[in-house]
Design a protein around this motif. Structure first.
Motif, PDB file in Angstrom:
ATOM      1  N   ARG A 150     -12.841  36.665   8.527  1.00  0.00           N
ATOM      2  CA  ARG A 150     -14.092  36.134   7.969  1.00  0.00           C
ATOM      3  C   ARG A 150     -14.883  37.224   7.258  1.00  0.00           C
ATOM      4  O   ARG A 150     -14.820  38.403   7.592  1.00  0.00           O
ATOM      5  N   SER A 151     -15.647  36.831   6.259  1.00  0.00           N
ATOM      6  CA  SER A 151     -16.581  37.748   5.600  1.00  0.00           C
ATOM      7  C   SER A 151     -17.932  37.048   5.510  1.00  0.00           C
ATOM      8  O   SER A 151     -18.069  35.885   5.917  1.00  0.00           O
ATOM      9  N   GLY A 152     -18.908  37.744   4.952  1.00  0.00           N
ATOM     10  CA  GLY A 152     -20.219  37.138   4.741  1.00  0.00           C
ATOM     11  C   GLY A 152     -20.179  36.023   3.717  1.00  0.00           C
ATOM     12  O   GLY A 152     -21.135  35.268   3.569  1.00  0.00           O
ATOM     13  N   ALA A 153     -19.064  35.910   2.993  1.00  0.00           N
ATOM     14  CA  ALA A 153     -18.914  34.849   1.996  1.00  0.00           C
ATOM     15  C   ALA A 153     -18.200  33.628   2.570  1.00  0.00           C
ATOM     16  O   ALA A 153     -18.127  32.587   1.926  1.00  0.00           O
ATOM     17  N   THR A 154     -17.654  33.776   3.760  1.00  0.00           N
ATOM     18  CA  THR A 154     -16.892  32.666   4.349  1.00  0.00           C
ATOM     19  C   THR A 154     -17.822  31.521   4.711  1.00  0.00           C
ATOM     20  O   THR A 154     -18.890  31.730   5.289  1.00  0.00           O
ATOM     21  N   PHE A 155     -17.385  30.340   4.369  1.00  0.00           N
ATOM     22  CA  PHE A 155     -18.204  29.160   4.592  1.00  0.00           C
ATOM     23  C   PHE A 155     -18.242  28.767   6.066  1.00  0.00           C
ATOM     24  O   PHE A 155     -17.291  29.003   6.804  1.00  0.00           O
ATOM     25  N   ALA A 156     -19.358  28.152   6.470  1.00  0.00           N
ATOM     26  CA  ALA A 156     -19.477  27.674   7.852  1.00  0.00           C
ATOM     27  C   ALA A 156     -18.348  26.697   8.168  1.00  0.00           C
ATOM     28  O   ALA A 156     -17.985  25.862   7.347  1.00  0.00           O
ATOM     29  N   GLY A 157     -17.786  26.822   9.358  1.00  0.00           N
ATOM     30  CA  GLY A 157     -16.735  25.913   9.789  1.00  0.00           C
ATOM     31  C   GLY A 157     -15.342  26.341   9.376  1.00  0.00           C
ATOM     32  O   GLY A 157     -14.354  25.781   9.842  1.00  0.00           O
ATOM     33  N   THR A 158     -15.253  27.371   8.515  1.00  0.00           N
ATOM     34  CA  THR A 158     -13.937  27.783   8.020  1.00  0.00           C
ATOM     35  C   THR A 158     -13.110  28.447   9.120  1.00  0.00           C
ATOM     36  O   THR A 158     -13.621  29.288   9.861  1.00  0.00           O
ATOM     37  N   TRP A 159     -11.834  28.076   9.172  1.00  0.00           N
ATOM     38  CA  TRP A 159     -10.893  28.826  10.001  1.00  0.00           C
ATOM     39  C   TRP A 159     -10.558  30.132   9.299  1.00  0.00           C
ATOM     40  O   TRP A 159     -10.252  30.144   8.106  1.00  0.00           O
ATOM     41  N   THR A 160     -10.673  31.251  10.027  1.00  0.00           N
ATOM     42  CA  THR A 160     -10.056  32.516   9.605  1.00  0.00           C
ATOM     43  C   THR A 160      -9.469  33.124  10.870  1.00  0.00           C
ATOM     44  O   THR A 160      -9.672  32.602  11.969  1.00  0.00           O
ATOM     45  N   THR A 161      -8.792  34.261  10.731  1.00  0.00           N
ATOM     46  CA  THR A 161      -8.160  34.837  11.917  1.00  0.00           C
ATOM     47  C   THR A 161      -9.180  35.447  12.879  1.00  0.00           C
ATOM     48  O   THR A 161      -8.859  35.695  14.040  1.00  0.00           O
ATOM     49  N   THR A 162     -10.390  35.698  12.408  1.00  0.00           N
ATOM     50  CA  THR A 162     -11.436  36.162  13.339  1.00  0.00           C
ATOM     51  C   THR A 162     -12.454  35.065  13.648  1.00  0.00           C
ATOM     52  O   THR A 162     -13.385  35.300  14.422  1.00  0.00           O
ATOM     53  N   THR A 163     -12.283  33.905  13.044  1.00  0.00           N
ATOM     54  CA  THR A 163     -13.094  32.737  13.414  1.00  0.00           C
ATOM     55  C   THR A 163     -12.135  31.564  13.609  1.00  0.00           C
ATOM     56  O   THR A 163     -12.147  30.590  12.858  1.00  0.00           O
ATOM     57  N   PRO A 173     -19.097  30.106  12.810  1.00  0.00           N
ATOM     58  CA  PRO A 173     -20.336  29.424  13.198  1.00  0.00           C
ATOM     59  C   PRO A 173     -21.462  29.598  12.182  1.00  0.00           C
ATOM     60  O   PRO A 173     -22.350  28.753  12.104  1.00  0.00           O
ATOM     61  N   GLN A 174     -21.455  30.707  11.419  1.00  0.00           N
ATOM     62  CA  GLN A 174     -22.615  31.017  10.589  1.00  0.00           C
ATOM     63  C   GLN A 174     -22.447  30.489   9.159  1.00  0.00           C
ATOM     64  O   GLN A 174     -21.346  30.360   8.645  1.00  0.00           O
ATOM     65  N   TRP A 175     -23.578  30.256   8.532  1.00  0.00           N
ATOM     66  CA  TRP A 175     -23.585  29.928   7.107  1.00  0.00           C
ATOM     67  C   TRP A 175     -23.306  31.191   6.313  1.00  0.00           C
ATOM     68  O   TRP A 175     -23.607  32.288   6.776  1.00  0.00           O
ATOM     69  N   ARG A 176     -22.734  31.061   5.098  1.00  0.00           N
ATOM     70  CA  ARG A 176     -22.523  32.249   4.259  1.00  0.00           C
ATOM     71  C   ARG A 176     -23.861  32.762   3.723  1.00  0.00           C
ATOM     72  O   ARG A 176     -24.848  32.048   3.706  1.00  0.00           O
ATOM     73  N   LYS A 177     -23.843  34.017   3.273  1.00  0.00           N
ATOM     74  CA  LYS A 177     -25.069  34.524   2.638  1.00  0.00           C
ATOM     75  C   LYS A 177     -25.026  34.217   1.148  1.00  0.00           C
ATOM     76  O   LYS A 177     -23.943  34.151   0.543  1.00  0.00           O
ATOM     77  N   ASP A 178     -26.199  34.025   0.566  1.00  0.00           N
ATOM     78  CA  ASP A 178     -26.275  33.695  -0.856  1.00  0.00           C
ATOM     79  C   ASP A 178     -26.349  34.986  -1.665  1.00  0.00           C
ATOM     80  O   ASP A 178     -27.419  35.408  -2.095  1.00  0.00           O
ATOM     81  N   LEU A 179     -25.184  35.608  -1.826  1.00  0.00           N
ATOM     82  CA  LEU A 179     -25.189  36.932  -2.441  1.00  0.00           C
ATOM     83  C   LEU A 179     -25.637  36.905  -3.898  1.00  0.00           C
ATOM     84  O   LEU A 179     -26.299  37.829  -4.370  1.00  0.00           O
ATOM     85  N   THR A 180     -25.266  35.856  -4.614  1.00  0.00           N
ATOM     86  CA  THR A 180     -25.639  35.810  -6.034  1.00  0.00           C
ATOM     87  C   THR A 180     -27.164  35.865  -6.167  1.00  0.00           C
ATOM     88  O   THR A 180     -27.690  36.577  -7.027  1.00  0.00           O
ATOM     89  N   ALA A 181     -27.844  35.143  -5.286  1.00  0.00           N
ATOM     90  CA  ALA A 181     -29.311  35.171  -5.327  1.00  0.00           C
ATOM     91  C   ALA A 181     -29.843  36.543  -4.918  1.00  0.00           C
ATOM     92  O   ALA A 181     -30.836  37.028  -5.476  1.00  0.00           O
ATOM     93  N   ILE A 182     -29.169  37.160  -3.957  1.00  0.00           N
ATOM     94  CA  ILE A 182     -29.597  38.506  -3.527  1.00  0.00           C
ATOM     95  C   ILE A 182     -29.463  39.481  -4.700  1.00  0.00           C
ATOM     96  O   ILE A 182     -30.346  40.295  -4.951  1.00  0.00           O
ATOM     97  N   VAL A 183     -28.360  39.373  -5.417  1.00  0.00           N
ATOM     98  CA  VAL A 183     -28.167  40.254  -6.574  1.00  0.00           C
ATOM     99  C   VAL A 183     -29.216  39.934  -7.641  1.00  0.00           C
ATOM    100  O   VAL A 183     -29.820  40.837  -8.233  1.00  0.00           O
ATOM    101  N   ALA A 184     -29.462  38.644  -7.861  1.00  0.00           N
ATOM    102  CA  ALA A 184     -30.459  38.261  -8.868  1.00  0.00           C
ATOM    103  C   ALA A 184     -31.828  38.829  -8.510  1.00  0.00           C
ATOM    104  O   ALA A 184     -32.606  39.192  -9.407  1.00  0.00           O
ATOM    105  N   ALA A 185     -32.104  38.921  -7.216  1.00  0.00           N
ATOM    106  CA  ALA A 185     -33.406  39.449  -6.782  1.00  0.00           C
ATOM    107  C   ALA A 185     -33.590  40.917  -7.153  1.00  0.00           C
ATOM    108  O   ALA A 185     -34.698  41.437  -7.076  1.00  0.00           O
ATOM    109  N   HIS A 186     -32.515  41.586  -7.571  1.00  0.00           N
ATOM    110  CA  HIS A 186     -32.655  42.958  -8.048  1.00  0.00           C
ATOM    111  C   HIS A 186     -33.270  43.012  -9.445  1.00  0.00           C
ATOM    112  O   HIS A 186     -33.567  44.099  -9.940  1.00  0.00           O
ATOM    113  N   GLY A 187     -33.386  41.849 -10.069  1.00  0.00           N
ATOM    114  CA  GLY A 187     -33.999  41.817 -11.392  1.00  0.00           C
ATOM    115  C   GLY A 187     -33.144  42.427 -12.489  1.00  0.00           C
ATOM    116  O   GLY A 187     -33.656  42.925 -13.486  1.00  0.00           O
TER     117      GLY A 187
END
Ligand SMILES: Cc1ncc(C[n+]2csc(CCOP(=O)(O)OP(=O)(O)O)c2C)c(N)n1
Ligand code: SF4
Ligand SMILES: [Mg+2]
Lengths: 353, 435
Positions: A150-163, A173-187
């Protein structure tokens, strides 16, 4: 220079290819497709900074290389810093008259693990300092090179070898992070989401990213058939489904103005996406309905939020005021490859072939 | 389609025979030749600088294309001063104020592969954060230069000087040279590039500057004119560059078991070659500056029976202690290690073999090791000698603890009693430790 307005698939084949065949990526892997499209799309020759991951290990095995452009791989987390060093080196070498000025574009290729997780600080620092490069995140929603974790981009509910889909916990169990928005917040001047199946949209975004006068970032969905558990020939169809179900909206943020790009639309339920991939199989089993409903609700909510965000940025008025095209550091979105989207994204075709 | 073959960028033909270090190592007699006539000497100007400013001054003169660094005590003096030069337009360098030390070295790697001269500076925890990239820099054979203001490693947090960081760096493939004064920090900052970029070496270089004892000590520093420094270091012209668009090259390949071993063996040969190259570069520097340095510095060793081995700024105090011991009839001498990597074993052998007892002063603990770091280096160097001195390990000065004259005199008297007793114990004496 080939104008994107008239760009045809056949013409693309005449563009210099960044990657040769014979690399070791899996059949059906989206990563090489994205890389080649990106290099096709660039107006200038590329100089590439690679993060550790599937692409790097499959294309740079000594004494061979699949790259036809200059490439450096340094480590997993620091491809953005490496790129900032290249950019700064060029500036200083020219300033000291040690080399002739030349046109080239620095491109970073890094996986979602390298970008969302371990390399986020390096990316953020380089964006804040304003080094000029095109950062392409090859997003396959997991650490594929190390065996589908799993990574921070992995969608909630996804099977991976660590989830794993266990009896008590059903995938990540967790929702992914919205990285594109985080990058956009850098202006930074240009940020976008794209997907491998929609080559016209991707190419246009890469061109616009390249034209930006500062750092630019394109988060490209790149299905991994090994990790997503689908057949190699289904890669493009899965990518399209991710857009159609609202998992992966296509949009861009130009000088802070958000806009959906033409092919974005949300017309199918998330279960269509789940059914197509083995990594979601457990979500189709009896008893998983609540989890699926929650996912559907959140996808819907995020889609509405994105639409609202984009609606807040009306197209610039022709004269004066607001976000005029003249203020933009990026050429205005006049490109016919980007079919104009209604805010809802209804009734447009994606450029996939 | 065919796969493009790339040339191995890491080839070199250097070999590592001891005879290349110096024509014939003969004790210390041949080494301490500070009176050699030097017809091409360029006059230096004396100014008062601390060690950090002295390095920054050298960087202004060298004008590398890139300086990338992140602030950490006691290195801040260097980058703050350099930032002033940058802000005043005195350098054409790109100064990248990065968000971490790891990023600093990463940027240097990208810049160096793009054909630029790249410099960073750090200390203790910053070096620890860089650790992954230390091996990447040397493995890619990139002649990045780092000014390491040696500092204790955490925990407990301690901003003061010791050699824990430098000793942890030893196995990462960098050339490592230690100075003992602001003057040496300045001079080594200049020589560093010439050694690192030599075609037989092509390895990164760490200039070790004792935190506070040197970085913050204001002393007279004789600085060369800018043109002399620029002339001495020349320009960096690598064989291959990322910016050579016509001849694309892949840096940082993946090796399988088929090639990794060979590449590491080549790297070892290159690092060994850095010994003679460093000696040659220091000799050339002496011709320009009039300041002569050796890879090891001997003091009153020729007729000595006992000796102390030290690295860095404690050397001055060690010499005072040696003089005091001599006055009381003890035949003491001292050896300072300037070049830590490659370790100048032939010179250490030549300098120490004739002694009865040698004490090695370590400013770091080799946790759980068979010998503290410098001690282990000296022991390994002497092991194959038919006649070798007994060895004794001392640890001093951790986390900035001052080491006084009394501590060094007690070390000397311990060596003297070992000599008269005729046997050594493999124990460590901790100098200046509270009981
Ligand atoms: C510092 C460090 N930690 C961990 C690894 C192991 N590692 C190599 S690639 C990788 C995952 C790559 O994932 P991603 O960036 O998403 O790229 P992908 O392989 O999925 O394309 C990991 C965990 C490493 N090489 N370096
Ligand atoms: S594991 Fe996935 S990402 Fe990696 S090469 Fe195969 S298909 Fe591509
Ligand atoms: Mg991934």
């Amino acid at each position: 220079m080939i104008s994107l307005v008239t760009l045809k698939l056949q013409q693309l084949t005449l563009r210099p290819d960044g990657l040769s065949g014979g690399h070791g990526l899996c059949a059906g892997c989206a990563e090489s497709v994205v890389v080649r499209q990106v290099v096709f799309a660039l107006e200038n020759p590329a100089v590439v900074s690679l993060a550790t991951g599937c692409l790097e290990v499959a294309t740079t095995r000594f004494p061979d290389t699949a790259w036809r452009v200059p490439v450096i791989h340094s480590a997993f987390e620091n491809a953005a810093s490496t790129a900032s060093g290249i950019e700064a080196a060029y500036k200083a070498l020219v300033r000291k008259a040690r080399i002739e000025p030349r046109k080239f574009t620095i491109v970073v290729f890094a996986g979602d693990g390298a970008t969302y997780d371990i390399g986020l600080q390096w990316l953020s620092g380089a964006l804040e300092r304003g080094h000029r490069f095109v950062y392409i995140c090859l997003n396959n929603e997991g650490y594929m090179n190390t065996g589908i974790q799993r990574s921070g981009a992995t969608f909630a509910g996804t099977w991976t070898t660590t989830t794993p889909a266990g009896r008590a916990v059903h995938g990540k169990p967790q929702w992914r992070k919205d990285l594109t928005a985080i990058v956009a917040a850098h202006g930074i001047p240009y940020v976008a989401q794209a997907a491998v199946h929609n080559w016209k949209d991707l190419l246009a975004k890469v061109r616009r990213a390249e034209a930006a006068t500062g750092p630019s970032f394109v988060n490209v969905l790149a299905p991994c058939n090994r990790g997503w558990r689908h057949e190699p020939e289904e890669t493009m169809a899965i990518s399209r489904l991710a857009v159609e179900t609202g998992f992966w909206p296509l949009y861009e943020v130009v000088d802070g103005a958000w806009r959906l790009t033409g092919a974005s639309r949300k017309s199918k339920p998330v279960t269509d996406y789940f059914k197509a991939q083995g990594r979601f199989r457990h979500l189709l089993a009896p008893g998983a309905e609540k989890q699926v409903d929650e996912i559907q609700a959140r996808v819907d909510a995020e889609w509405q939020a994105l639409i609202a965000r984009c609606a807040a940025f009306k197209p610039p008025p022709l004269e004066g005021g607001g976000l005029g095209a003249g203020d933009s550091k990026v050429p205005p979105p006049s490109n016919s490859l980007l079919p104009e989207a209604g805010v809802s994204g209804e009734g447009v075709t994606d450029g996939s072939e | 389609m065919t796969i493009a073959k790339v040339a191995a960028y890491a080839r070199n033909s250097a070999h590592e025979s001891a005879s290349r270090w110096i024509p014939k190592p003969r004790g210390c007699k041949g080494m301490a030749t500070r009176t050699r006539p030097a017809p091409n000497v360029v006059a230096s100007t004396p100014i008062a600088l601390n060690g950090g400013e002295a390095v920054a001054y050298a960087l202004r003169q060298i004008e590398p294309e890139i300086v990338a660094a992140y602030p950490i005590t006691p290195q801040t003096l260097i980058i703050e001063k350099f930032a002033e030069y940058f802000a005043d337009g005195l350098v054409r360098t790109e100064f990248i104020a990065v968000e971490s030390e790891h990023a600093a070295l990463s940027a240097c790697i990208g810049a160096s592969a793009a054909g630029a001269r790249a410099v960073t500076a750090t200390a203790g925890p910053g070096l620890a954060l860089m650790f992954e990239m230390l091996g990447v820099t040397s493995g890619m054979r990139l002649p990045v230069v780092m000014h390491l203001c040696t500092r204790a490693l955490s925990a407990p947090l301690n901003i003061l000087g010791d050699h824990s960081d430098a000793m942890a760096m030893r196995e990462t493939g960098w050339v490592m040279m230690s100075g003992a004064s602001p003057q040496e920090a300045y001079d080594q900052a200049i020589v560093a590039h010439v050694i690192a970029e030599n075609s037989a070496v092509r390895l990164p270089f760490a200039n070790l500057i004792d935190g506070f004892a040197v970085t913050h000590a204001v002393e007279r520093v004789d600085v060369l004119p800018d043109h002399a420094v620029k002339g001495f270091v020349g320009e960096y012209n690598p064989e291959r560059s990322l910016l050579d668009l016509e001849r694309p090259v892949t840096f940082g390949s993946m090796d399988t078991r088929d090639d990794y071993f060979e590449h590491k063996r080549q790297q070892q040969a290159a690092l060994k070659a850095a010994g003679p190259v460093a000696m040659h570069a220091l000799n050339r520097f002496a011709e320009v500056s009039g300041r002569r340095y050796d890879l090891v510095e001997c003091y009153r060793l020729n007729d000595a029976e006992i000796g102390l081995v030290v690295m860095g700024s404690l050397d001055g105090q060690v010499r005072v202690a040696v003089d005091a011991a001599r006055e009381s009839g003890i035949k003491a001498g001292a050896l300072r290690i300037r070049l830590l990597r490659p370790f100048p074993a032939p010179l250490v052998i030549a300098a120490l073999s004739h002694l009865t007892v040698v004490g090695v002063l370590d400013r770091a603990i080799g946790f759980g090791s068979a010998g503290n770091p410098l001690y282990a280096e000296v022991a390994a160097s002497l092991y194959h000698q038919p006649a070798r001195p007994g060895l004794k390990s001392f640890v001093y000065g951790l986390g900035g603890r001052p080491t006084g004259h009394g501590s060094l005199m007690s070390a000397i008297s311990e060596l003297e009693s070992i000599r008269t007793a005729g046997r050594t114990e493999p124990t460590t004496t901790y100098l200046g430790l509270k009981q």
